[in-house]
Design an enzyme around this catalytic site. Structure first.
Site, PDB file in Angstrom:
ATOM      1  N   HIS A 109      36.682  44.051  38.717  1.00 11.83           N
ATOM      2  CA  HIS A 109      38.000  43.421  38.679  1.00 11.83           C
ATOM      3  C   HIS A 109      38.846  44.010  37.565  1.00 11.83           C
ATOM      4  CE1 HIS A 109      36.653  40.831  35.260  1.00 11.83           C
ATOM      5  NE2 HIS A 109      35.503  40.828  35.902  1.00 11.83           N
ATOM      6  N   ASP A 115      41.406  42.236  35.999  1.00 18.51           N
ATOM      7  CA  ASP A 115      41.942  41.220  35.090  1.00 18.51           C
ATOM      8  C   ASP A 115      40.952  40.859  33.996  1.00 18.51           C
ATOM      9  OD1 ASP A 115      40.327  40.088  37.168  1.00 18.51           O
ATOM     10  OD2 ASP A 115      41.095  38.097  36.705  1.00 18.51           O
ATOM     11  N   ASP A 166      34.381  42.512  29.799  1.00 14.32           N
ATOM     12  CA  ASP A 166      34.325  41.915  31.138  1.00 14.32           C
ATOM     13  C   ASP A 166      35.722  42.041  31.755  1.00 14.32           C
ATOM     14  OD1 ASP A 166      33.908  40.349  33.402  1.00 14.32           O
ATOM     15  OD2 ASP A 166      33.982  38.451  32.304  1.00 14.32           O
ATOM     16  N   GLU A 210      40.163  37.795  39.518  1.00 17.50           N
ATOM     17  CA  GLU A 210      38.746  37.459  39.666  1.00 17.50           C
ATOM     18  C   GLU A 210      38.335  36.304  38.774  1.00 17.50           C
ATOM     19  OE1 GLU A 210      34.353  37.928  38.645  1.00 17.50           O
ATOM     20  OE2 GLU A 210      36.134  37.888  37.373  1.00 17.50           O
ATOM     21  N   ASP A 263      28.868  43.783  36.807  1.00 18.39           N
ATOM     22  CA  ASP A 263      29.589  42.626  36.269  1.00 18.39           C
ATOM     23  C   ASP A 263      28.609  41.531  35.850  1.00 18.39           C
ATOM     24  OD1 ASP A 263      31.600  40.962  35.477  1.00 18.39           O
ATOM     25  OD2 ASP A 263      32.366  40.529  37.479  1.00 18.39           O
ATOM     26  N   HIS A 298      34.329  35.862  27.506  1.00 20.43           N
ATOM     27  CA  HIS A 298      35.316  34.776  27.485  1.00 20.43           C
ATOM     28  C   HIS A 298      35.433  34.141  26.110  1.00 20.43           C
ATOM     29  CE1 HIS A 298      34.489  34.145  32.111  1.00 20.43           C
ATOM     30  NE2 HIS A 298      34.791  35.407  31.789  1.00 20.43           N
TER      31      HIS A 298
END
Length: 386
Positions: free
Chosen positions: A86, A88, A116, A149, A173, A354
């Site tokens: 992805h 994003d 990520d 995503e 991923d 994250h």
């Protein structure tokens, strides 16, 4: 002068590192992927790829569709292989300042790193470029680079699959070190509740009130959440309700998610949670209304599958230990599989995603690039004529 990175073989590790750092600095969170696409298009075009975009962004409200890129390779008789990830990031990366300590790449702690999954993007570019520069024979390569995503694999959901030519591929991923091969992923659904009690003023008519918050609390107290068992996870992630401190709340809204390796396990947990809210509401004289929405289906790929065996051999080819596993984490693999593509998720070693503590080792980054080249080589050697 040779550097430590050039020991990786055909992959230029120093170039890969610099490419990752450049991509990580591009601020392109979910829904705003155009800045990263604008960088990728000229790079891919220079590498001989033809580029298409679909119109997934019109369904999402973003500014860029999914990017599908095709390179003919050197032998069109070989079935095409796709690599997907992805574009994003989960949070903005404006002002990202990378810091390297003891062979590990971090941000300076004020943003996420975006490994990520900018690490996969950089590794794909480098791995394919290494194949091209070395003149290594290979079949056609397709890149499926999705948008949106992070909020729930949404770009893959709206991907125009008529534009995709390949059927088999890999998605880097996962937080496992290079060599991780994920054969099974979960089914997942979201649930939204609206708990109806009866609002009343605490000072004027408290006896008439039915607290929706107490209904929700009763249900949650009786409900098993978190790791339900080895196959199933459940979570209530959002609670909203109440108007004033003097008003007994008549409405509370909650939302949560369930994941399970089996469709039956998913449905069993959903039914259980719905029943607990209904029971608590009835005990107080209220009502629990619920809405369930499928998030994505699971996948379960046999170890004997040709492309799984190719992934095992490719890991061994670059000197890393392959290991087969399963995960309750979701990835575009779930949605691509649901739409008929054969694929698995592979680890590339990012950590603490994250968060502002996100990081990835240079070793894992370079090994991901090397693994990309090895996968392309194994795929070619598996399918070339005898």
């Amino acid at each position: 002068m040779k550097t430590q990175f050039q020991a990786a073989g055909a992959v230029n590790g120093e170039r890969l590192l610099n490419s990752f750092l450049d991509l990580a600095k591009i601020n392109a969170p979910s829904g705003d992927e155009k800045p990263i696409a604008d960088v990728l298009v000229p790079r891919l075009t220079e590498m001989g790829f033809t580029i298409q975009f679909d119109e997934a962004h019109k369904e999402i409200g973003g500014n860029c569709g999914n990017l599908i890129a095709w390179w003919d390779g050197t032998d069109s008789n070989i079935p095409p292989l796709f690599l997907s990830t992805h574009m994003d990031t989960v949070l903005p990366t404006a002002g990202l300042t990378p810091v390297i300590r003891d062979g590990v790449i971090y941000s300076d702690g004020t943003t996420i790193l975006g490994a990520d999954d900018r690490a996969a993007l950089a590794a794909y570019l480098e791995g394919i470029q290494a194949i091209q520069e070395s003149g290594t024979p290979c079949g056609p390569i397709e890149l499926i680079l999705t948008v949106y995503e992070q909020p729930g694999l949404v770009g893959a959901k709206y991907l125009d699959y008529s534009k995709v030519k390949s059927n088999t591929g890999y998605i880097f991923d996962s937080s496992g070190d290079v060599g991780q091969i994920i054969l099974q992923g979960p089914f997942s659904s979201r649930i939204w509740w609206e708990i109806q009690g009866k609002a009343s003023h605490i000072g004027l008519n408290p006896e008439e009130g039915i607290s929706a918050i107490l209904i929700a609390a009763q249900a949650l107290r009786n409900m098993k959440l978190g790791k339900v068992d080895e196959e199933t996870l459940a979570n209530i992630g959002v609670i909203q309700g109440g108007e004033m401190t003097s008003i007994i709340p008549g409405t509370v809204k909650l939302s949560g998610e369930v994941r399970s390796f089996t469709a039956d396990g998913l449905q069993k947990q959903i039914d259980y949670m719905l029943a607990e809210f209904t029971k608590a509401a009835e005990a107080f004289g209220g009502v629990a209304n619920a809405r369930v929405e499928k998030k994505y289906f699971g996948f379960d790929i046999p170890e004997q599958a040709e492309f799984v065996q190719a992934a095992i051999r490719a890991a061994e080819r670059i000197g890393v230990k392959p290991y087969l596993t399963k995960t309750l984490g979701g990835a575009d693999t779930n949605v691509l599989s649901e739409n008929g593509l054969s694929c698995i998720t592979l680890g590339l070693g990012f950590r603490n995603i994250h968060s502002f503590q996100e990081h990835i080792s240079i070793e894992n980054l370079v090994n991901t690039g090397r693994y990309v080249t090895a996968l392309i080589c194994e795929w070619y050697e598996t399918h070339k004529p005898n």
